[in-house]
Write a protein that holds these residues in place. Structure first.
Motif, mmCIF file in Angstrom:
data_model
loop_
_atom_site.group_PDB
_atom_site.id
_atom_site.type_symbol
_atom_site.label_atom_id
_atom_site.label_comp_id
_atom_site.label_asym_id
_atom_site.label_seq_id
_atom_site.Cartn_x
_atom_site.Cartn_y
_atom_site.Cartn_z
ATOM 1 N N LYS A 202 0.847 -1.190 0.000
ATOM 2 C CA LYS A 202 0.000 0.000 0.000
ATOM 3 C C LYS A 202 0.887 1.246 0.000
ATOM 4 O O LYS A 202 1.750 1.405 0.860
ATOM 5 C CB LYS A 202 -0.929 -0.001 1.213
ATOM 6 N N ASP A 203 0.712 2.073 -1.038
ATOM 7 C CA ASP A 203 1.510 3.292 -1.218
ATOM 8 C C ASP A 203 2.997 2.995 -1.351
ATOM 9 O O ASP A 203 3.838 3.864 -1.089
ATOM 10 C CB ASP A 203 1.269 4.278 -0.063
ATOM 11 N N ASP A 204 3.332 1.741 -1.745
ATOM 12 C CA ASP A 204 4.725 1.330 -1.940
ATOM 13 C C ASP A 204 5.577 1.538 -0.691
ATOM 14 O O ASP A 204 6.772 1.850 -0.778
ATOM 15 C CB ASP A 204 5.357 2.070 -3.124
ATOM 16 N N GLN A 205 4.959 1.308 0.482
ATOM 17 C CA GLN A 205 5.730 1.469 1.716
ATOM 18 C C GLN A 205 5.170 0.568 2.805
ATOM 19 O O GLN A 205 4.058 0.059 2.709
ATOM 20 C CB GLN A 205 5.711 2.925 2.177
ATOM 21 N N TYR A 206 5.990 0.350 3.840
ATOM 22 C CA TYR A 206 5.557 -0.417 5.011
ATOM 23 C C TYR A 206 6.267 0.135 6.240
ATOM 24 O O TYR A 206 7.259 0.880 6.129
ATOM 25 C CB TYR A 206 5.837 -1.908 4.834
ATOM 26 N N GLN A 207 5.749 -0.265 7.400
ATOM 27 C CA GLN A 207 6.355 0.164 8.654
ATOM 28 C C GLN A 207 6.868 -1.066 9.413
ATOM 29 O O GLN A 207 6.229 -2.119 9.419
ATOM 30 C CB GLN A 207 5.343 0.908 9.543
ATOM 31 N N TYR A 208 8.032 -0.869 10.023
ATOM 32 C CA TYR A 208 8.608 -1.927 10.870
ATOM 33 C C TYR A 208 9.378 -1.266 11.990
ATOM 34 O O TYR A 208 10.271 -0.440 11.740
ATOM 35 C CB TYR A 208 9.519 -2.841 10.046
#
Length: 290
Positions: A55-61
Motif C-alpha cells: 500500500k503506497d509502496d511502503q511499510y512500517q517496521y
C-alpha cells in the motif's frame, strides 16, 4: 548467464535476478517467453522479499517507514554461483547496504535449478542468519510460458487446467491491491485462454497449501507445459493487457499484495512469512514439459 542441460532440456539462468531466461527441449521447442520489451521485458522474475504491491509502496517496521516497489528487489540484483553441476545450479543472494535501505533484515536467499528428465525443479531457500531478530518476508515465482508452443496452434487454442479440479477462492484486484474482502468462490477447473481474460490484470486463487498441478495444453495437441507446487497458499495467472504478448504466467506465491485497507505494518501483512533466528524456509515448484 549460466547454462545447465541434460539429455532432454537445456536451461539458461541469468545471474541478474537469478532469472530463468530459457528452457528449451532438444527438439528446439522454447518454453519461455522472449521478454519482448515492447510488451513485458522479463522471463521469470523471482519475487522477494514481497509479492505484489505494498500500500503506497511502503511499510512500517519497528517505528520506521521503508519504501519498496512491487515484487521487491531480488529480481534486479546480481546473484552469485554457489554450486554448479552439468544439470543443476544453486545461486545465492545475501543482504547488503542496498537491500537494507529498503528491507532492514539479514537474509540468505538461495535459488536452485535442477533438470531431471523432462522437468525443471526450482527451489527456494530463505535463511535467517540473525541471532536475535525474526525475518518477515514473502517470496514468489513469475515464470512466463511462451504460447503457442508449436506451429499448428494459436494462443486461443490453449487451456489452463487445474488438478485437482475443485472450487477455489478467487481474490480480485482493486488496482494493484488484492481486495480480499471481495473474494468469491469460482469453479476454475479449466480456463480457456484469451488475451481479454487478463483485462482486469492477474487472476488470483487460493491454493491453501494443497499440491496442485496447472497445465497449459493446446486443444490441437502438440507440446505443453505444467507447473506443480506442493505447499503454496496462492497462485497468480497473468498475461499482458491491453498491449498483448503470446505468453501466460503461472505464479505460485508464498505471499500476496496488500489489501486496499492494509495497516502497513509488515508484521501484520497478509501472507507474510515469519522466520525465527537461525531458521530456514524451503519451498519450490516443478515445471514439466511435454
Amino acid at each position: 548467464m549460466v547454462t545447465i542441460a541434460n539429455e532432454n532440456l537445456q536451461a539458461e539462468i541469468n545471474l541478474h535476478g537469478a532469472e530463468l531466461s530459457s528452457l528449451q527441449s532438444t527438439d528446439g521447442t522454447e518454453y519461455m517467453w522472449d521478454a519482448d520489451p515492447k510488451v513485458w521485458a522479463r522471463h521469470a522474475p523471482v519475487l522477494f522479499p514481497i509479492v505484489g504491491a505494498l500500500k503506497d509502496d511502503q511499510y512500517q517496521y519497528q517505528g520506521q517507514t521503508y519504501h519498496m516497489t512491487r515484487h521487491g528487489f531480488a529480481r534486479d540484483m546480481d546473484f552469485e554461483v554457489l554450486h554448479q553441476e552439468d544439470n543443476a545450479v544453486d545461486l545465492v543472494l545475501t543482504d547488503n547496504d542496498a537491500s537494507r535501505a529498503k528491507f532492514p533484515f539479514a537474509f540468505r536467499l538461495v535459488i536452485s535449478y535442477r533438470l531431471t528428465g523432462k522437468s525443471l525443479t526450482v527451489g527456494y531457500s530463505v535463511n535467517n542468519p540473525s541471532a536475535s531478530d525474526d525475518l518477515y518476508f514473502s517470496i514468489g515465482a513469475h515464470p512466463a510460458f511462451h504460447l503457442p508452443l508449436d506451429a499448428q496452434s494459436q494462443y486461443e487454442d490453449y487451456t489452463l487446467s487445474f488438478d485437482p479440479a475443485e472450487q477455489r477462492t478467487h481474490i480480485p484486484l482493486a488496482g494493484k491491491y488484492a481486495d480480499y474482502a471481495q473474494r468469491d468462490q469460482r469453479d476454475v477447473n479449466q480456463l480457456s485462454l484469451t488475451h481479454e481474460l487478463f483485462k482486469d490484470d492477474a487472476l488470483i486463487y487460493e491454493l491453501n497449501g494443497d499440491e496442485t498441478t496447472m497445465t497449459l495444453k493446446s486443444q490441437r495437441g502438440g507440446h505443453g507445459v505444467s507447473l506443480t507446487v506442493s505447499d503454496a497458499p496462492y497462485v497468480g495467472v497473468w498475461s499482458a493487457y491491453p498491449v498483448t504478448g503470446n505468453f501466460c504466467c503461472i505464479e505460485p506465491w508464498w505471499g500476496i499484495a496488500d489489501a486496499p485497507d492494509a495497516s502497513g505494518d509488515l508484521t501484520e501483512k497478509r501472507g507474510i512469512n515469519r522466520l525465527a533466528p537461525g531458521g530456514t524456509f524451503v519451498q519450490g515448484y516443478t515445471i514439466k514439459t511435454f
